[in-house]
Write a protein that holds these residues in place. Sequence first.
Motif, mmCIF file in Angstrom:
data_model
loop_
_atom_site.group_PDB
_atom_site.id
_atom_site.type_symbol
_atom_site.label_atom_id
_atom_site.label_comp_id
_atom_site.label_asym_id
_atom_site.label_seq_id
_atom_site.Cartn_x
_atom_site.Cartn_y
_atom_site.Cartn_z
ATOM 1 N N GLU A 14 5.535 9.485 -16.776
ATOM 2 C CA GLU A 14 5.361 10.880 -16.390
ATOM 3 C C GLU A 14 4.240 10.967 -15.363
ATOM 4 O OE1 GLU A 14 7.305 13.161 -17.249
ATOM 5 O OE2 GLU A 14 8.411 12.148 -18.845
ATOM 6 N N ARG A 15 4.375 11.839 -14.415
ATOM 7 C CA ARG A 15 3.419 11.905 -13.314
ATOM 8 C C ARG A 15 1.989 12.171 -13.795
ATOM 9 N NH1 ARG A 15 4.744 11.686 -8.228
ATOM 10 N NH2 ARG A 15 6.909 11.827 -7.571
ATOM 11 N N PHE A 16 1.823 12.964 -14.847
ATOM 12 C CA PHE A 16 0.469 13.327 -15.250
ATOM 13 C C PHE A 16 -0.305 12.119 -15.769
ATOM 14 C CE2 PHE A 16 2.625 13.609 -19.328
ATOM 15 C CZ PHE A 16 1.688 13.155 -20.224
ATOM 16 N N GLU A 17 0.359 11.070 -16.208
ATOM 17 C CA GLU A 17 -0.350 9.928 -16.764
ATOM 18 C C GLU A 17 -0.300 8.701 -15.872
ATOM 19 O OE1 GLU A 17 3.188 7.929 -19.509
ATOM 20 O OE2 GLU A 17 1.486 8.893 -20.466
ATOM 21 N N LYS A 18 0.396 8.799 -14.766
ATOM 22 C CA LYS A 18 0.654 7.599 -13.956
ATOM 23 C C LYS A 18 -0.612 6.863 -13.547
ATOM 24 C CE LYS A 18 4.707 7.030 -11.236
ATOM 25 N NZ LYS A 18 5.358 7.235 -9.946
ATOM 26 N N TYR A 19 -1.573 7.568 -13.000
ATOM 27 C CA TYR A 19 -2.778 6.923 -12.494
ATOM 28 C C TYR A 19 -4.032 7.380 -13.228
ATOM 29 C CZ TYR A 19 0.014 4.915 -8.784
ATOM 30 O OH TYR A 19 0.948 4.185 -8.099
ATOM 31 N N ASN A 20 -3.875 7.768 -14.466
ATOM 32 C CA ASN A 20 -5.017 8.166 -15.278
ATOM 33 C C ASN A 20 -5.726 6.895 -15.764
ATOM 34 O OD1 ASN A 20 -6.839 9.079 -17.166
ATOM 35 N ND2 ASN A 20 -5.385 10.455 -18.193
ATOM 36 N N PRO A 21 -6.962 6.632 -15.309
ATOM 37 C CA PRO A 21 -7.646 5.389 -15.696
ATOM 38 C C PRO A 21 -7.879 5.270 -17.193
ATOM 39 C CG PRO A 21 -9.169 6.893 -14.603
ATOM 40 C CD PRO A 21 -7.801 7.478 -14.431
ATOM 41 N N GLU A 22 -7.816 6.398 -17.908
ATOM 42 C CA GLU A 22 -7.993 6.342 -19.355
ATOM 43 C C GLU A 22 -6.837 5.614 -20.033
ATOM 44 O OE1 GLU A 22 -8.633 10.232 -20.882
ATOM 45 O OE2 GLU A 22 -10.518 10.544 -19.792
ATOM 46 N N CYS A 40 8.769 -5.836 -18.814
ATOM 47 C CA CYS A 40 9.038 -4.615 -18.054
ATOM 48 C C CYS A 40 8.425 -4.734 -16.662
ATOM 49 C CB CYS A 40 8.464 -3.406 -18.794
ATOM 50 S SG CYS A 40 8.706 -1.841 -17.924
ATOM 51 N N LEU A 41 9.246 -5.018 -15.685
ATOM 52 C CA LEU A 41 8.779 -5.149 -14.309
ATOM 53 C C LEU A 41 8.106 -3.865 -13.835
ATOM 54 C CD1 LEU A 41 8.651 -6.581 -11.527
ATOM 55 C CD2 LEU A 41 10.957 -5.688 -11.093
ATOM 56 N N LYS A 42 8.686 -2.730 -14.179
ATOM 57 C CA LYS A 42 8.154 -1.454 -13.706
ATOM 58 C C LYS A 42 6.732 -1.231 -14.213
ATOM 59 C CE LYS A 42 9.462 3.378 -13.138
ATOM 60 N NZ LYS A 42 10.499 4.396 -13.390
ATOM 61 N N LEU A 43 6.489 -1.526 -15.484
ATOM 62 C CA LEU A 43 5.145 -1.389 -16.046
ATOM 63 C C LEU A 43 4.169 -2.341 -15.362
ATOM 64 C CD1 LEU A 43 3.014 -0.498 -18.115
ATOM 65 C CD2 LEU A 43 3.983 -2.194 -19.704
ATOM 66 N N ASN A 44 4.579 -3.595 -15.171
ATOM 67 C CA ASN A 44 3.683 -4.586 -14.577
ATOM 68 C C ASN A 44 3.298 -4.220 -13.152
ATOM 69 O OD1 ASN A 44 4.265 -5.768 -16.998
ATOM 70 N ND2 ASN A 44 5.097 -7.664 -16.162
ATOM 71 N N MET A 45 4.261 -3.759 -12.381
ATOM 72 C CA MET A 45 3.959 -3.372 -11.002
ATOM 73 C C MET A 45 3.107 -2.106 -10.967
ATOM 74 S SD MET A 45 5.280 -5.827 -9.319
ATOM 75 C CE MET A 45 4.958 -6.806 -10.800
ATOM 76 N N HIS A 46 3.356 -1.210 -11.920
ATOM 77 C CA HIS A 46 2.554 0.011 -11.978
ATOM 78 C C HIS A 46 1.083 -0.319 -12.227
ATOM 79 C CE1 HIS A 46 1.363 4.119 -12.786
ATOM 80 N NE2 HIS A 46 0.810 3.706 -13.921
ATOM 81 N N LEU A 47 0.837 -1.286 -13.113
ATOM 82 C CA LEU A 47 -0.545 -1.644 -13.401
ATOM 83 C C LEU A 47 -1.216 -2.263 -12.179
ATOM 84 C CD1 LEU A 47 -2.776 -1.675 -15.449
ATOM 85 C CD2 LEU A 47 -1.978 -3.893 -16.258
ATOM 86 N N ARG A 49 -0.575 -1.488 -9.143
ATOM 87 C CA ARG A 49 -0.865 -0.351 -8.259
ATOM 88 C C ARG A 49 -2.098 0.407 -8.757
ATOM 89 N NH1 ARG A 49 4.873 0.510 -8.232
ATOM 90 N NH2 ARG A 49 4.623 2.324 -9.586
ATOM 91 N N MET A 50 -2.263 0.472 -10.075
ATOM 92 C CA MET A 50 -3.460 1.124 -10.618
ATOM 93 C C MET A 50 -4.718 0.351 -10.223
ATOM 94 S SD MET A 50 -2.529 2.645 -14.397
ATOM 95 C CE MET A 50 -4.087 3.544 -14.456
ATOM 96 N N TYR A 51 -4.625 -0.961 -10.212
ATOM 97 C CA TYR A 51 -5.769 -1.771 -9.775
ATOM 98 C C TYR A 51 -6.082 -1.507 -8.298
ATOM 99 C CZ TYR A 51 -5.421 -4.534 -14.103
ATOM 100 O OH TYR A 51 -5.403 -4.948 -15.418
ATOM 101 N N ASN A 52 -5.058 -1.216 -7.512
ATOM 102 C CA ASN A 52 -5.292 -0.815 -6.124
ATOM 103 C C ASN A 52 -6.073 0.489 -6.069
ATOM 104 O OD1 ASN A 52 -3.466 -2.097 -3.567
ATOM 105 N ND2 ASN A 52 -2.942 -2.832 -5.593
ATOM 106 N N TYR A 85 0.807 -6.496 -3.927
ATOM 107 C CA TYR A 85 -0.146 -5.516 -4.450
ATOM 108 C C TYR A 85 -1.536 -6.099 -4.674
ATOM 109 C CZ TYR A 85 3.712 -2.294 -5.379
ATOM 110 O OH TYR A 85 4.785 -1.458 -5.259
ATOM 111 N N LEU A 86 -1.702 -7.400 -4.507
ATOM 112 C CA LEU A 86 -2.992 -8.016 -4.812
ATOM 113 C C LEU A 86 -4.056 -7.608 -3.798
ATOM 114 C CD1 LEU A 86 -1.870 -11.634 -5.792
ATOM 115 C CD2 LEU A 86 -2.248 -9.644 -7.284
ATOM 116 N N ILE A 87 -5.252 -7.365 -4.291
ATOM 117 C CA ILE A 87 -6.384 -7.019 -3.425
ATOM 118 C C ILE A 87 -7.357 -8.199 -3.385
ATOM 119 C CG2 ILE A 87 -6.146 -4.543 -3.814
ATOM 120 C CD1 ILE A 87 -8.363 -4.711 -5.876
#
Length: 207
Positions: A14-22, A40-47, A49-52, A85-87
């Motif tokens: 859900e959009r409200f929780e996508k990039y919530n650092p909590e 889950c590829l989608k979860l792994n890639m999302h994380l 992106r959160m690190y970005n 996605y790596l920084i």
Amino acid sequence: MSHVRVAIPKKGFERFEKYNPENLKSFEQLIEEQNGDTYCLKLNMHLLRMYNAYPQLVNLKITRLILLKALSKLPYQHFNFARKYLIWSQLIDDGIRVIIDMADLLENEDYEEFWMHYKQKATILPILDGFDEAIRKYICFKVGSTRTTVPCMEFKMKLAVDKEVLMKYITQLGWMINGNEVKVFPLMLNDSNDRDVIRGIICSDIR
């Protein structure tokens, strides 16, 4: 501080929780708990992106785990997708560099060097159940797609197994021994679901 485990909707974040650092710790925990059935590829890639978005919160241990899981999914392109996605703080990590080197060796079909490198650097890599088997299946896929025959000794070295295990692979694959060679056939993959998932992630990136 304790955190509340986040329930991930089956149809995506859900959009409200996508990039919530909590929620970061909850996502990391889910990734640590993944196995072959819950990958889950989608979860792994999302994380990643959160690190970005929050580079100060990068967890190198989890990044290594994500990359190793992605590498175990070859010939699907999960690893190349994750790599983009790596920084910088991740790219200079010794463990991540080892995994990238391993991926390059596999891409170049330098399998003997891959196994040697993997064995030498195993102490700085996460333990991932089934990783060795997944890589050997990938090597079989590549051999089947590029060769019609392969010398038994060469095939044994590519897989880094003994003669008994080699024979089990040949039997399981439906391949045949012909003298000192293995007669191989292409192995088919059904990648339609994989393409759909990756397409969905790419679309979420450009929204």
